[in-house]
Design an enzyme around this catalytic site. Structure first.
Site, PDB file in Angstrom:
ATOM      1  N   GLY A   1      -9.472  -3.889  -3.260  1.00 16.61           N
ATOM      2  CA  GLY A   1     -10.572  -2.937  -3.179  1.00 16.61           C
ATOM      3  C   GLY A   1     -10.645  -2.001  -4.376  1.00 16.61           C
TER       4      GLY A   1
ATOM      5  N   GLY B   1      -2.598   2.214  -2.140  1.00 13.72           N
ATOM      6  CA  GLY B   1      -3.522   1.165  -1.684  1.00 13.72           C
ATOM      7  C   GLY B   1      -4.197   0.449  -2.836  1.00 13.72           C
TER       8      GLY B   1
ATOM      9  CB  SER C   1     -16.285   8.882   2.945  1.00  8.91           C
ATOM     10  OG  SER C   1     -17.435   8.238   3.437  1.00  8.91           O
TER      11      SER C   1
ATOM     12  CE1 TYR D   1     -12.333   5.701   6.593  1.00  7.65           C
ATOM     13  CE2 TYR D   1     -14.676   6.202   6.693  1.00  7.65           C
ATOM     14  CZ  TYR D   1     -13.570   5.759   5.982  1.00  7.65           C
ATOM     15  OH  TYR D   1     -13.700   5.383   4.665  1.00  7.65           O
TER      16      TYR D   1
ATOM     17  N   GLY E   1      -8.859   0.577  -5.043  1.00  4.74           N
ATOM     18  CA  GLY E   1      -7.546   0.918  -5.593  1.00  4.74           C
ATOM     19  C   GLY E   1      -7.131  -0.056  -6.681  1.00  4.74           C
TER      20      GLY E   1
HETATM   21  N1  LIG Z   1     -15.529   0.985   1.275  1.00  8.99           N
HETATM   22  C1  LIG Z   1     -16.321   2.054   1.443  1.00  8.99           C
HETATM   23  O1  LIG Z   1     -17.526   1.953   1.691  1.00  8.99           O
HETATM   24  C2  LIG Z   1     -15.737   3.447   1.329  1.00  8.99           C
HETATM   25  C3  LIG Z   1     -16.623   4.526   1.402  1.00  8.99           C
HETATM   26  C4  LIG Z   1     -16.102   5.807   1.294  1.00  8.99           C
HETATM   27  C5  LIG Z   1     -14.751   5.993   1.118  1.00  8.99           C
HETATM   28  N2  LIG Z   1     -13.914   4.910   1.080  1.00  8.99           N
HETATM   29  C6  LIG Z   1     -12.488   5.170   0.904  1.00  8.99           C
HETATM   30  O2  LIG Z   1     -12.046   4.574  -0.289  1.00  8.99           O
HETATM   31  C7  LIG Z   1     -10.649   4.263  -0.196  1.00  8.99           C
HETATM   32  C8  LIG Z   1     -10.396   2.833  -0.637  1.00  8.99           C
HETATM   33  O3  LIG Z   1     -11.021   1.993   0.304  1.00  8.99           O
HETATM   34  P1  LIG Z   1     -11.544   0.514   0.012  1.00  8.99           P
HETATM   35  O4  LIG Z   1     -12.943   0.481   0.503  1.00  8.99           O
HETATM   36  O5  LIG Z   1     -11.216   0.092  -1.365  1.00  8.99           O
HETATM   37  O6  LIG Z   1     -10.718  -0.292   1.108  1.00  8.99           O
HETATM   38  P2  LIG Z   1      -9.655  -1.496   1.066  1.00  8.99           P
HETATM   39  O7  LIG Z   1     -10.081  -2.518   0.088  1.00  8.99           O
HETATM   40  O8  LIG Z   1      -9.477  -1.889   2.490  1.00  8.99           O
HETATM   41  O9  LIG Z   1      -8.346  -0.778   0.527  1.00  8.99           O
HETATM   42  C9  LIG Z   1      -7.613   0.107   1.331  1.00  8.99           C
HETATM   43  C10 LIG Z   1      -6.201   0.109   0.826  1.00  8.99           C
HETATM   44  O10 LIG Z   1      -5.412   0.994   1.663  1.00  8.99           O
HETATM   45  C11 LIG Z   1      -4.220   0.312   1.998  1.00  8.99           C
HETATM   46  N3  LIG Z   1      -3.599   0.803   3.239  1.00  8.99           N
HETATM   47  C12 LIG Z   1      -4.042   0.650   4.514  1.00  8.99           C
HETATM   48  N4  LIG Z   1      -3.154   1.179   5.377  1.00  8.99           N
HETATM   49  C13 LIG Z   1      -2.130   1.674   4.628  1.00  8.99           C
HETATM   50  C14 LIG Z   1      -0.918   2.329   4.937  1.00  8.99           C
HETATM   51  N5  LIG Z   1      -0.556   2.584   6.227  1.00  8.99           N
HETATM   52  N6  LIG Z   1      -0.098   2.686   3.933  1.00  8.99           N
HETATM   53  C15 LIG Z   1      -0.422   2.425   2.654  1.00  8.99           C
HETATM   54  N7  LIG Z   1      -1.561   1.796   2.284  1.00  8.99           N
HETATM   55  C16 LIG Z   1      -2.405   1.425   3.270  1.00  8.99           C
HETATM   56  C17 LIG Z   1      -4.664  -1.128   2.167  1.00  8.99           C
HETATM   57  O11 LIG Z   1      -3.540  -1.984   2.156  1.00  8.99           O
HETATM   58  P3  LIG Z   1      -3.605  -3.461   2.835  1.00  8.99           P
HETATM   59  O12 LIG Z   1      -5.035  -3.849   2.912  1.00  8.99           O
HETATM   60  O13 LIG Z   1      -2.789  -4.282   1.936  1.00  8.99           O
HETATM   61  O14 LIG Z   1      -3.024  -3.304   4.195  1.00  8.99           O
HETATM   62  C18 LIG Z   1      -5.537  -1.268   0.929  1.00  8.99           C
HETATM   63  O15 LIG Z   1      -4.767  -1.503  -0.201  1.00  8.99           O
HETATM   64  C19 LIG Z   1     -10.272   4.545   1.254  1.00  8.99           C
HETATM   65  O16 LIG Z   1      -9.670   5.815   1.346  1.00  8.99           O
HETATM   66  C20 LIG Z   1     -11.603   4.566   1.971  1.00  8.99           C
HETATM   67  O17 LIG Z   1     -11.578   5.360   3.130  1.00  8.99           O
HETATM   68  C21 LIG Z   1     -14.378   3.645   1.176  1.00  8.99           C
END
Ligand SMILES: NC(=O)c1ccc[n+]([C@@H]2O[C@H](COP(=O)([O-])OP(=O)(O)OC[C@H]3O[C@@H](n4cnc5c(N)ncnc54)[C@H](OP(=O)(O)O)[C@@H]3O)[C@@H](O)[C@H]2O)c1
Length: 278
Positions: free
Chosen positions: A13, A9, A138, A160, A15
């Protein structure tokens, strides 16, 4: 040896920020992504910003066992080892959907798929090297207490939370299992990060969430810092089985860190994917 890092991913974001930092650190970076056009755009940008051309895009859909296996096959066709695996990809969706393999979608992408990916890649971490696995969990894990027989039957916010609690528990358990292979495993709480993960197609809902979350939000660059620290810092080379927040180990209340629950979870994954250790 050329240090190879896989970041799932990584087209957007946290990643993306992590992949960029690793490219800046002269790693070979494998962007394991579902949206190939977006990943290609991000890859070009990372190459331009870092001056590192060893950044490659591979397709993975973590909701699909077949796609995960295909990713590992394609990766191992081109590379003979991995040093860093960052299970970053994650989703939260309101719809209750079942994947082609019969799992609830959020659970599949956030924890079941990453476990399989870890298991398939574990034999390819080179013995005696600095090998690290980092799993995105998280703070929401505290709402994710679950019972194994309902693992993939929960709905949306609960699913989640369960998926993030499972990521924390399995990180702690795999840290023990993989110690003898010289692989560290740690989990991350990145805080509350303004990314697209919580975006729906309901504008009013998105606006309300943004307003409510505003006091806590940090941007993706800030949110990725702990993950980047765990992937790159010499200070944590031998640290394993910990949960990091703000680049420091965070306490996990005893009742969330049950050894019995960790073992039950590992057994559940083993019933899905086989008992041989990852
Ligand atoms: N944002 C927060 O507040 C927060 C807090 C705690 C933990 N997290 C965790 O941090 C991590 C990164 O999240 P982020 O906030 O940076 O979110 P994000 O910007 O939405 O990035 C999520 C990534 O996961 C990819 N993804 C989604 N479904 C997938 C699949 N079936 N196979 C492969 N890749 C897939 C998305 O790809 P596409 O978008 O291209 O589909 C995107 O690249 C996640 O595990 C999230 O749960 C986030």
């Amino acid at each position: 040896m050329n240090r190879i890092a896989i970041v799932t991913g990584s087209d957007r974001g946290m990643g993306r920020e992590t992949a960029l930092a690793l490219a800046n650190n002269h790693h070979t970076v494998i962007m394991a992504c579902i949206d190939i056009p977006e990943a290609d755009r991000t890859c070009a940008e990372i190459k331009r910003l870092s001056g590192n051309n060893n950044v490659f895009v591979y397709k993975i859909d973590l909701a699909s066992i077949a796609s995960i296996k295909q990713f590992v096959f394609s990766f191992l066709r081109d590379f003979d080892h991995v040093n860093i695996l960052i299970n970053n990809a994650g989703i939260i969706t309101m719809e209750y959907t079942i994947t082609e393999d019969g799992f609830e979608n959020i659970m599949a992408v956030n924890t079941i798929g990453p476990y399989l990916l870890t298991k398939l890649l574990a034999p390819h971490f080179p013995p005696g090297e600095d090998n690290r696995i980092i799993n995105m969990s998280s703070w929401i894990y505290r709402f994710g207490r679950f019972s194994i027989d309902k693992m993939d039957k929960y709905h949306y916010v609960k699913a989640y939370s369960v998926s993030k609690y499972a990521q924390l528990l399995i990180s702690l358990e795999l840290a023990d299992v993989l110690k003898e292979k010289g692989i560290t495993v740690n989990a991350v709480n990145p805080g509350t990060v303004r990314t697209t993960i919580m975006r729906t197609n309901k504008r009013l809902y998105d606006l309300i969430i943004n307003i409510l979350m505003a006091p806590w939000y940090v941007d993706a660059k800030e949110g990725a810092k702990t993950c980047i620290y765990l992937a790159t810092s010499g200070d944590v080379k031998n640290e394993t089985g910990k949960f990091y927040r703000n680049s420091k180990p965070a306490a996990i209340p005893k009742w969330y860190n049950s050894r019995a629950m960790r073992k039950k979870l590992l057994r559940y994954y083993e019933t899905l994917f086989g008992t041989e250790t990852p």
